[in-house]
Design a protein around this motif. Sequence first.
Motif, PDB file in Angstrom:
ATOM      1  N   ILE A  23     -21.073  -7.729   2.455  1.00 54.28           N
ATOM      2  CA  ILE A  23     -19.961  -6.789   2.650  1.00 54.28           C
ATOM      3  C   ILE A  23     -19.538  -6.756   4.118  1.00 54.28           C
ATOM      4  N   ALA A  24     -20.522  -6.758   5.016  1.00 54.53           N
ATOM      5  CA  ALA A  24     -20.214  -6.711   6.453  1.00 54.53           C
ATOM      6  C   ALA A  24     -19.423  -7.945   6.886  1.00 54.53           C
ATOM      7  N   ILE A  25     -19.820  -9.127   6.394  1.00 58.15           N
ATOM      8  CA  ILE A  25     -19.110 -10.367   6.740  1.00 58.15           C
ATOM      9  C   ILE A  25     -17.691 -10.332   6.193  1.00 58.15           C
ATOM     10  N   ALA A  26     -17.533  -9.842   4.958  1.00 57.93           N
ATOM     11  CA  ALA A  26     -16.204  -9.766   4.364  1.00 57.93           C
ATOM     12  C   ALA A  26     -15.293  -8.830   5.167  1.00 57.93           C
ATOM     13  N   ILE A  27     -15.819  -7.693   5.581  1.00 57.86           N
ATOM     14  CA  ILE A  27     -15.030  -6.754   6.385  1.00 57.86           C
ATOM     15  C   ILE A  27     -14.646  -7.393   7.719  1.00 57.86           C
ATOM     16  N   PHE A  28     -15.600  -8.090   8.344  1.00 56.10           N
ATOM     17  CA  PHE A  28     -15.315  -8.750   9.618  1.00 56.10           C
ATOM     18  C   PHE A  28     -14.207  -9.784   9.466  1.00 56.10           C
ATOM     19  N   LEU A  29     -14.245 -10.581   8.402  1.00 61.00           N
ATOM     20  CA  LEU A  29     -13.219 -11.608   8.193  1.00 61.00           C
ATOM     21  C   LEU A  29     -11.849 -10.978   7.944  1.00 61.00           C
ATOM     22  N   VAL A  30     -11.827  -9.883   7.199  1.00 63.02           N
ATOM     23  CA  VAL A  30     -10.546  -9.207   6.940  1.00 63.02           C
ATOM     24  C   VAL A  30      -9.961  -8.653   8.240  1.00 63.02           C
ATOM     25  N   LEU A  31     -10.808  -7.997   9.049  1.00 64.25           N
ATOM     26  CA  LEU A  31     -10.331  -7.446  10.317  1.00 64.25           C
ATOM     27  C   LEU A  31      -9.859  -8.558  11.256  1.00 64.25           C
ATOM     28  N   TRP A  32     -10.601  -9.651  11.254  1.00 59.99           N
ATOM     29  CA  TRP A  32     -10.212 -10.799  12.087  1.00 59.99           C
ATOM     30  C   TRP A  32      -8.849 -11.337  11.665  1.00 59.99           C
ATOM     31  N   GLN A  33      -8.656 -11.472  10.354  1.00 55.14           N
ATOM     32  CA  GLN A  33      -7.384 -11.994   9.860  1.00 55.14           C
ATOM     33  C   GLN A  33      -6.233 -11.034  10.178  1.00 55.14           C
ATOM     34  N   LEU A  34      -6.468  -9.743  10.025  1.00 56.86           N
ATOM     35  CA  LEU A  34      -5.428  -8.765  10.349  1.00 56.86           C
ATOM     36  C   LEU A  34      -5.076  -8.809  11.837  1.00 56.86           C
ATOM     37  N   PHE A  35      -6.095  -8.966  12.680  1.00 55.19           N
ATOM     38  CA  PHE A  35      -5.848  -9.079  14.118  1.00 55.19           C
ATOM     39  C   PHE A  35      -5.033 -10.330  14.428  1.00 55.19           C
ATOM     40  N   ALA A  36      -5.330 -11.446  13.724  1.00 51.02           N
ATOM     41  CA  ALA A  36      -4.599 -12.698  13.958  1.00 51.02           C
ATOM     42  C   ALA A  36      -3.135 -12.585  13.545  1.00 51.02           C
ATOM     43  N   TRP A  37      -2.821 -11.679  12.604  1.00 45.88           N
ATOM     44  CA  TRP A  37      -1.443 -11.507  12.148  1.00 45.88           C
ATOM     45  C   TRP A  37      -0.627 -10.575  13.041  1.00 45.88           C
ATOM     46  N   THR A  38      -1.289  -9.901  13.967  1.00 43.28           N
ATOM     47  CA  THR A  38      -0.555  -8.983  14.839  1.00 43.28           C
ATOM     48  C   THR A  38       0.325  -9.767  15.801  1.00 43.28           C
ATOM     49  N   PRO A  39       1.487  -9.235  16.158  1.00 36.64           N
ATOM     50  CA  PRO A  39       2.388  -9.946  17.087  1.00 36.64           C
ATOM     51  C   PRO A  39       1.708 -10.176  18.441  1.00 36.64           C
ATOM     52  N   GLY A  40       1.838 -11.378  18.950  1.00 35.65           N
ATOM     53  CA  GLY A  40       1.277 -11.719  20.247  1.00 35.65           C
ATOM     54  C   GLY A  40      -0.147 -12.224  20.218  1.00 35.65           C
ATOM     55  N   ALA A  41      -0.777 -12.229  19.040  1.00 32.79           N
ATOM     56  CA  ALA A  41      -2.159 -12.721  18.941  1.00 32.79           C
ATOM     57  C   ALA A  41      -2.182 -14.232  19.158  1.00 32.79           C
ATOM     58  N   THR A  42      -3.133 -14.690  19.943  1.00 35.54           N
ATOM     59  CA  THR A  42      -3.234 -16.119  20.255  1.00 35.54           C
ATOM     60  C   THR A  42      -4.365 -16.816  19.514  1.00 35.54           C
ATOM     61  N   LEU A  43      -5.375 -16.071  19.110  1.00 37.15           N
ATOM     62  CA  LEU A  43      -6.489 -16.684  18.388  1.00 37.15           C
ATOM     63  C   LEU A  43      -6.127 -16.842  16.913  1.00 37.15           C
ATOM     64  N   PRO A  44      -6.440 -17.986  16.310  1.00 39.63           N
ATOM     65  CA  PRO A  44      -6.142 -18.176  14.884  1.00 39.63           C
ATOM     66  C   PRO A  44      -7.087 -17.354  14.021  1.00 39.63           C
ATOM     67  N   GLY A  45      -6.597 -16.954  12.862  1.00 36.98           N
ATOM     68  CA  GLY A  45      -7.422 -16.239  11.909  1.00 36.98           C
ATOM     69  C   GLY A  45      -8.262 -17.185  11.080  1.00 36.98           C
ATOM     70  N   PRO A  46      -9.140 -16.639  10.239  1.00 35.95           N
ATOM     71  CA  PRO A  46     -10.013 -17.509   9.423  1.00 35.95           C
ATOM     72  C   PRO A  46      -9.239 -18.439   8.494  1.00 35.95           C
ATOM     73  N   ILE A  47      -8.096 -17.968   7.977  1.00 38.40           N
ATOM     74  CA  ILE A  47      -7.307 -18.831   7.086  1.00 38.40           C
ATOM     75  C   ILE A  47      -6.778 -20.038   7.850  1.00 38.40           C
ATOM     76  N   GLN A  48      -6.241 -19.810   9.040  1.00 38.47           N
ATOM     77  CA  GLN A  48      -5.716 -20.922   9.829  1.00 38.47           C
ATOM     78  C   GLN A  48      -6.823 -21.835  10.307  1.00 38.47           C
ATOM     79  N   VAL A  49      -7.989 -21.268  10.635  1.00 45.64           N
ATOM     80  CA  VAL A  49      -9.107 -22.093  11.079  1.00 45.64           C
ATOM     81  C   VAL A  49      -9.500 -23.085   9.985  1.00 45.64           C
ATOM     82  N   ILE A  50      -9.570 -22.601   8.748  1.00 44.64           N
ATOM     83  CA  ILE A  50      -9.920 -23.487   7.634  1.00 44.64           C
ATOM     84  C   ILE A  50      -8.825 -24.532   7.420  1.00 44.64           C
ATOM     85  N   GLN A  51      -7.577 -24.123   7.524  1.00 43.53           N
ATOM     86  CA  GLN A  51      -6.470 -25.069   7.350  1.00 43.53           C
ATOM     87  C   GLN A  51      -6.481 -26.152   8.428  1.00 43.53           C
ATOM     88  N   ASP A  52      -6.805 -25.761   9.666  1.00 44.91           N
ATOM     89  CA  ASP A  52      -6.776 -26.715  10.776  1.00 44.91           C
ATOM     90  C   ASP A  52      -7.993 -27.629  10.808  1.00 44.91           C
TER      91      ASP A  52
END
Length: 279
Positions: A33-62
């Motif tokens: 559960i903790a890992i899932a919450i961390f990944l969701v928060l990471w992805q939400l942070f990556a979608w915020t305007p101005g974010a430079t770090l890729p989210g987990p979805i983009q990391v897997i795609q790249d």
Amino acid sequence: MTLAQKRPASPRFNNSFIASLQKQFPDLIPPTIAIAIFLVLWQLFAWTPGATLPGPIQVIQDTWVLIFWPFYDRGGIDKGLFWQILASLQRVAISYTLAAIVGIGLGILIGVNKTMSKALDPIFQLLRTVPPLAWVPISLAALRQNEPAALFVIFITAIWPILINTAVGVTQIPQDYNNVAKVLQLSRKEYFTNILIPAALPYIFTGLRIAIGLAWLAIIAAEIVMSGIVGIGFFIWDAYQNNNVSEVILALVYIGIVGLLLDKAMGWLQNKILPAEQK
């Protein structure tokens, strides 16, 4: 005459692996559960305007090629993550083994010899506080080659917890044990194998377990600043230089997993070797 047919016995369900999973399942729920919450928060942070770090979805795609084909080898330093990690682990294995041999030997020496301890302790305390990266230019200047320099950086980083914990373990041997050895007139060899090593073994394993983590950290630091060698550290630096941030993040995940496995392996070995009363 009618013959009674014997009913075949139903096979007993006895799968130790599944039983073990069922036993450990309650312990797996919280970290999952903790890992899932961390990944969701990471992805939400990556979608915020101005974010430079890729989210987990983009990391897997790249990095899906690196994830699903870790064994590719195109020659030189263009290798899959399996070979990068294997090269780093080989360096860690060589230097960590040397650090364990030298550290345990010196630890026993200064543990049983107070004069030697007083003479060498200031030097050891001074050297052990030097960060791994600070040893890199010294090792390169002295050894002139990347490979032996990397091995030295791991060695000099890993030796201190082994040496210090071994020395402490030797000095903490109960006086009653030493009195028994004198009464029985044990030889040096018998005292070493039957009293000193068994009594100091928990401290030695504490040092070994700390050192394996430091050795893994040291090789990453050493490889990052040493160009042209195969290893996960240089892989991170090369990916950063080419602005492949997703590859850097993937390598960090692999580094964390390998570090965790190394610590668990050392803990398993400790539980297998140490007597139950010393665990």
